[in-house]
Design an enzyme around this catalytic site. Structure first.
Site, PDB file in Angstrom:
ATOM      1  CG  ASP A 153      -2.021  -0.944   1.221  1.00  0.00           C
ATOM      2  OD1 ASP A 153      -2.034  -1.831   0.348  1.00  0.00           O
ATOM      3  OD2 ASP A 153      -2.911  -0.834   2.087  1.00  0.00           O
ATOM      4  CG  HIS A 213       2.260  -0.137   4.444  1.00  0.00           C
ATOM      5  ND1 HIS A 213       2.029  -1.098   5.398  1.00  0.00           N
ATOM      6  CD2 HIS A 213       1.119   0.597   4.347  1.00  0.00           C
ATOM      7  CE1 HIS A 213       0.797  -0.952   5.871  1.00  0.00           C
ATOM      8  NE2 HIS A 213       0.222   0.073   5.254  1.00  0.00           N
TER       9      HIS A 213
HETATM   10 ZN    ZN Z   1      -2.577   3.237   3.328  1.00  0.00          ZN
END
Ligand code: ZN
Length: 346
Positions: free
Chosen positions: A165, A311
Site C-alpha cells: 500500500d 507497505h
Molecule cells: Zn494506506
C-alpha cells in the site's frame, strides 16, 4: 510561533505560513505531487530561519491528507491535524486551503491535535474509528456475501496474495519489485493517486511485470470525514492517474485508507463496480519493527487464502524490502503459491 498549513490539490501540495498576527511569514509555495522531499526541505529551511529569531514552526494538515505527516515528523517537523468540525468547507476536490489550516492553529491552538510517529495521522480518533468499523459490520457482511468485499480468499487452497500500500514510492517500490522479479512472484499494489501521478516509471514497471495495480484513494483521507462526492472523486481521479500511465487494470479494487469505513461510505462504494479489499495478515511493517519481525509476523499469521498487508509507501520502507525474501521463501517452504488479489480463489 509560526504556523504553516499544507493543502493537497489535484496536482500536488500547497504550503502557506503565517505569523502570530495572521500575516504571511513566507511566500506561498506549491510542490508537484512527486516533490515531497522538496516540500520537506522547504519547511525545514523555514524552521531553521525562524529559529534564528527564537520562533518555532508548527505545521497543520487536515484529516484528508494522510501521506505526509510520518515523513515530515521523522525529518524533525512538528505536526498537527485539524478535523473537519474546526475547518471551513472543503473545495469539491482538495483539502482546505493551506492558509486556512495555518489560521485554525493560530486562532485556537486547542482546536488542532498534535501528531506523533507512533499515533499516526489519526491520533486521538481511534475510538471513533473503531465505533465506525463496528457500525459497518452488517453492511460489510452483506458485501462479503455478494463478493464485493474481501478479507481473504477461500481457505481451502494454499494460495495467498502479497499486497503493498501507499506507493509508488521510490526507491522502495523498485527494491520490492526487484525481489518480486527474482522469485517471479505476482503482487498487488494499492496505489495513492498523488503518488501514481508522480511516479509513472514505477507504475510502468509494475504493469510490465504483470502485477496488479489497484486503488488506495487520491490523498489517503479518513473516508468517514468525506462526502459522497468526495469519496467517489478520490477513487475516480486515482483510476484516471493510473490509467493515464498504464491503462486500466480491470474492475476497480479499492482498499480504504486505514481500513476506514462507515455504512454510508460502503453504500457509496457499492453504487459503482468497486470491490473493497481488506486484509487478514498485518505485520505492522509501517511501524518499522525490524525486517526479521516483519517476516516472522507474516509467517505466523498467514493461512490459506490470506491477504497480506505490507507497505511500499509512506516513508522509509527498507525493512519491508529486506523482509520480503524471507517472507516469500518462508511461504514457499510452507507450500503456498502467490496470486494477484484479482486472481485469488474466492
Ligand atoms: Zn494506506
Amino acid at each position: 510561533m509560526r504556523y504553516s498549513g499544507i493543502a493537497w490539490t489535484g496536482t500536488g501540495f500547497e504550503v502557506a505560513v503565517l505569523d502570530e498576527d495572521g500575516r504571511p511569514a513566507a511566500p506561498p509555495a506549491r510542490f508537484a505531487a512527486g516533490r515531497i522531499r522538496a516540500l520537506t526541505e522547504h519547511l525545514l529551511g523555514l524552521q531553521r530561519e525562524f529559529a534564528d529569531t527564537g520562533e518555532s514552526l508548527l505545521t497543520v494538515i487536515d484529516s484528508t491528507n494522510g501521506m505526509l505527516d510520518g515523513g515530515l515528523m521523522s525529518a524533525g517537523l512538528t505536526l498537527y491535524r485539524a478535523d473537519p468540525w474546526v475547518l471551513p468547507q472543503r473545495p469539491a476536490f482538495g483539502s482546505v486551503a493551506a492558509e486556512e489550516l495555518a489560521a485554525v492553529a493560530l486562532r485556537d491552538p486547542d482546536a488542532v491535535v498534535r501528531l506523533s510517529v507512533e499515533t499516526g495521522t489519526l491520533g486521538g480518533r481511534s475510538a471513533q474509528m473503531i465505533a465506525d468499523i463496528d457500525a459497518s459490520v452488517p453492511a460489510l457482511d452483506f458485501m462479503r456475501r455478494s463478493g464485493r468485499c474481501l478479507f481473504s480468499g477461500q481457505r481451502e487452497r494454499p494460495v495467498v496474495a502479497l499486497t503493498f500500500d501507499d506507493g509508488p514510492n521510490p526507491p522502495y517500490t523498485g527494491r520490492i519489485l526487484d525481489v518480486l522479479d527474482r522469485y517471479a512472484v505476482p503482487a498487488t499494489f494499492f496505489c495513492v493517486g498523488l503518488h501514481a501521478l508522480a511516479h509513472r516509471a514505477e507504475l510502468e514497471r509494475m504493469a510490465a511485470a504483470g502485477h496488479q495495480i489497484a486503488n488506495h484513494s487520491w490523498s489517503h483521507p479518513y473516508l468517514p470525514d468525506l462526502s459522497r462526492g468526495e469519496v467517489l472523486a478520490q477513487l475516480e481521479r486515482t483510476d484516471e492517474a493510473i490509467a493515464k500511465a498504464v491503462g486500466s487494470d480491470g474492475p476497480r479494487m479499492f482498499r480504504p485508507p486505514y481500513g476506514s469505513r462507515t455504512p454510508d461510505v460502503l453504500r457509496w462504494l457499492t453504487e459503482g463496480e468497486t470491490t473493497v479489499v481488506l486484509w487478514d495478515v498485518e505485520p505492522s511493517d509501517w511501524a518499522r519493527p525490524g525486517a526479521d519481525a516483519i517476516t516472522r509476523a507474516v509467517l505466523e499469521q498467514t493461512r490459506p487464502g490470506s491477504l497480506i498487508l505490507m507497505h511500499d509507501g509512506g516513508g522509509d520502507r527498507s525493512q519491508t524490502a529486506d523482509a520480503l525474501p524471507g517472507v516469500i521463501e518462508g511461504l514457499l517452504d510452507r507450500g503456498y503459491t502467490f496470486a494477484r488479489v484479482d486472481a485469488l480463489p474466492t
